[in-house]
Design an enzyme around this catalytic site. Structure first.
Site, PDB file in Angstrom:
ATOM      1  N   THR A   9      20.989  69.689  51.450  1.00  0.00           N
ATOM      2  CA  THR A   9      22.406  69.566  51.796  1.00  0.00           C
ATOM      3  C   THR A   9      22.710  68.246  52.502  1.00  0.00           C
ATOM      4  OG1 THR A   9      22.181  71.920  52.311  1.00  0.00           O
ATOM      5  CG2 THR A   9      24.300  70.867  52.847  1.00  0.00           C
ATOM      6  N   LYS A  55      18.782  74.403  53.267  1.00  0.00           N
ATOM      7  CA  LYS A  55      17.461  73.731  53.232  1.00  0.00           C
ATOM      8  C   LYS A  55      17.031  73.237  51.852  1.00  0.00           C
ATOM      9  CE  LYS A  55      17.970  73.969  56.960  1.00  0.00           C
ATOM     10  NZ  LYS A  55      18.281  72.688  57.610  1.00  0.00           N
ATOM     11  N   ARG A  82      13.013  66.993  58.792  1.00  0.00           N
ATOM     12  CA  ARG A  82      11.665  67.431  59.171  1.00  0.00           C
ATOM     13  C   ARG A  82      10.626  66.561  58.477  1.00  0.00           C
ATOM     14  NH1 ARG A  82       7.699  71.285  57.720  1.00  0.00           N
ATOM     15  NH2 ARG A  82       8.742  71.392  55.704  1.00  0.00           N
ATOM     16  N   HIS A 134      27.802  76.488  51.715  1.00  0.00           N
ATOM     17  CA  HIS A 134      26.624  77.227  51.249  1.00  0.00           C
ATOM     18  C   HIS A 134      27.087  78.494  50.504  1.00  0.00           C
ATOM     19  CE1 HIS A 134      23.826  74.719  53.331  1.00  0.00           C
ATOM     20  NE2 HIS A 134      24.119  75.134  54.540  1.00  0.00           N
TER      21      HIS A 134
HETATM   22  P1  A3P Z   1      11.871  69.799  54.935  1.00  0.00           P
HETATM   23  O1  A3P Z   1      12.038  70.886  55.940  1.00  0.00           O
HETATM   24  O2  A3P Z   1      11.024  70.231  53.775  1.00  0.00           O
HETATM   25  O3  A3P Z   1      11.436  68.519  55.504  1.00  0.00           O
HETATM   26  P2  A3P Z   1      19.284  70.801  54.319  1.00  0.00           P
HETATM   27  O4  A3P Z   1      19.773  69.424  54.411  1.00  0.00           O
HETATM   28  O5  A3P Z   1      19.796  71.564  53.135  1.00  0.00           O
HETATM   29  O6  A3P Z   1      19.406  71.534  55.606  1.00  0.00           O
HETATM   30  O7  A3P Z   1      17.730  70.689  53.993  1.00  0.00           O
HETATM   31  C1  A3P Z   1      16.849  70.147  54.916  1.00  0.00           C
HETATM   32  C2  A3P Z   1      15.647  69.615  54.167  1.00  0.00           C
HETATM   33  O8  A3P Z   1      15.978  68.369  53.550  1.00  0.00           O
HETATM   34  C3  A3P Z   1      14.490  69.343  55.085  1.00  0.00           C
HETATM   35  O9  A3P Z   1      13.318  69.526  54.297  1.00  0.00           O
HETATM   36  C4  A3P Z   1      14.754  67.890  55.445  1.00  0.00           C
HETATM   37  O10 A3P Z   1      13.649  67.213  55.969  1.00  0.00           O
HETATM   38  C5  A3P Z   1      15.165  67.341  54.095  1.00  0.00           C
HETATM   39  N1  A3P Z   1      15.954  66.113  54.175  1.00  0.00           N
HETATM   40  C6  A3P Z   1      16.919  65.793  55.059  1.00  0.00           C
HETATM   41  N2  A3P Z   1      17.419  64.579  54.802  1.00  0.00           N
HETATM   42  C7  A3P Z   1      16.767  64.104  53.727  1.00  0.00           C
HETATM   43  C8  A3P Z   1      16.823  62.875  52.998  1.00  0.00           C
HETATM   44  N3  A3P Z   1      17.665  61.915  53.332  1.00  0.00           N
HETATM   45  N4  A3P Z   1      16.004  62.738  51.936  1.00  0.00           N
HETATM   46  C9  A3P Z   1      15.140  63.697  51.597  1.00  0.00           C
HETATM   47  N5  A3P Z   1      15.029  64.889  52.251  1.00  0.00           N
HETATM   48  C10 A3P Z   1      15.826  65.084  53.303  1.00  0.00           C
END
Ligand code: A3P
Length: 320
Positions: free
Chosen positions: A70, A67, A286, A126
């Site tokens: 990634t 989160k 999200r 991770h």
């Molecule tokens: P939020 O829950 O704060 O919206 P991961 O990719 O490590 O699983 O992390 C997910 C987080 O990155 C989520 O944050 C998600 O919305 C955000 N996210 C996913 N794609 C993204 C993008 N292209 N640019 C910015 N944030 C992104």
């Protein structure tokens, strides 16, 4: 296929059964291995990867705590490295989810490293720095690490776990603990791949020792100065933008292709599931903002997390 080797799997089960364990955010258990908490499935994958993973010299590892960005890091790196093979309008990212473009070391690749994408040598993980397969460290392959403000990371993690358990179809997705309880566990380091601060520090220290091998990024920086960091990433992985590309706005095009707004609106990222039936793809998108913690944490909680961060990172030179 190492997985078909029942003896090996039994051995992993045996190893895992001797580890200290604690109940995690759901009814499943977390196991303490090499200083970090892991769920059973990914730990089995990690043990296998530690034993079998065969790096290729040009591998690039994309590493993160869950989160912290990634999906974004995978999309950007993939877009940077495939831009000469595909026009932006024909990018595989338009039809394939970033997590399917870049597979995971302890997940999809753990028992089947031949599943790796031969054209684009990117591997996601991770796994904490100190637990990466020795073969990987020895190979000297490059690593990009992304981290994020712990408060936003916590909120994003809790939202993800909660929504996955509400909508998921997998039997392990029983209901997640409430925000307050999850917060206590996060502060204690009891989350997948936690403690968060130790995860970040492992990569931070390694990046200070070998800046040419490890690029250390922050979600917040990428949000603020996407163009700058995308250029930096491209140079780091050996695919620098030419002047001509810059003039043609190629960097901006990649930033736009991988933006939250663009990716989250794509059909491929809106529908369907990842990892068998475990997670809905849309859960990975999200809000994609910084500072959303303000909508969920009390000021007492925020202060407490900030204090832990201050304490843990003190004298490291790293701040959030
Ligand atoms: P939020 O829950 O704060 O919206 P991961 O990719 O490590 O699983 O992390 C997910 C987080 O990155 C989520 O944050 C998600 O919305 C955000 N996210 C996913 N794609 C993204 C993008 N292209 N640019 C910015 N944030 C992104």
């Amino acid at each position: 296929d190492h997985r078909s080797d029942l003896k090996t799997l039994n051995l992993y089960n045996e190893i895992i059964s001797t580890l200290p364990k604690r109940k995690g955010w759901k009814s499943d258990e977390l196991y303490h291995y090499q200083g970090f908490w892991h769920d059973f499935f990914n730990l089995e994958g990690l043990l296998s990867a530690q034993q079998h993973f065969k790096p290729q010299t040009n591998d690039i590892i994309l590493s993160s705590f869950p989160k912290t960005g990634t999906t974004w890091l995978k999309a950007l790196s993939f877009a940077i490295m495939t831009r000469s093979s595909f026009d932006i309008s024909a990018s595989p990212l338009l039809t394939t989810m970033p997590h399917e473009c870049v597979l995971s070391l302890e997940g999809a690749l753990a028992h089947n490293s031949f599943h790796r994408n031969q054209d684009t040598p990117l591997i996601g993980t991770h796994v904490p720095y100190t637990s990466l397969p020795k073969s990987m460290i020895d190979s000297g392959c490059k690593i990009i690490y992304i981290c994020r403000d712990p408060k936003d990371t916590f909120v994003s993690l809790w939202q993800f776990a909660r929504n996955a358990s509400l909508k998921g179809v997998d039997s392990s997705t029983s209901e997640v603990v409430d925000l307050e309880k999850a917060f206590e566990l996060f502060c204690d380091g009891v989350t997948y791949y936690g403690p968060y601060w130790d995860h970040v520090l492992g990569y931070w220290k390694a990046s200070l020792e070998s800046p040419e091998r490890i690029l250390f990024l922050k979600f917040e920086d990428l949000k603020k100065e996407a163009l700058f960091y995308v250029k930096k990433m491209a140079e780091f992985v050996g695919y620098p933008f030419s002047l001509k590309e810059e003039e043609k706005g190629m960097v901006q095009k990649i930033v736009d292709l991988c933006s939250f707004q663009n990716l989250s609106e794509l059909e491929v990222n809106k529908t369907g599931h990842l990892h068998g039936n475990l997670f809905e793809k849309r859960l990975f998108f999200r809000k994609g903002e910084t500072g959303d913690w303000k909508n969920y944490l009390t000021s007492t909680m925020a202060t407490r997390l900030d204090q832990i961060t201050e304490q843990k990172l003190r004298s490291s030179g790293l701040t959030f």
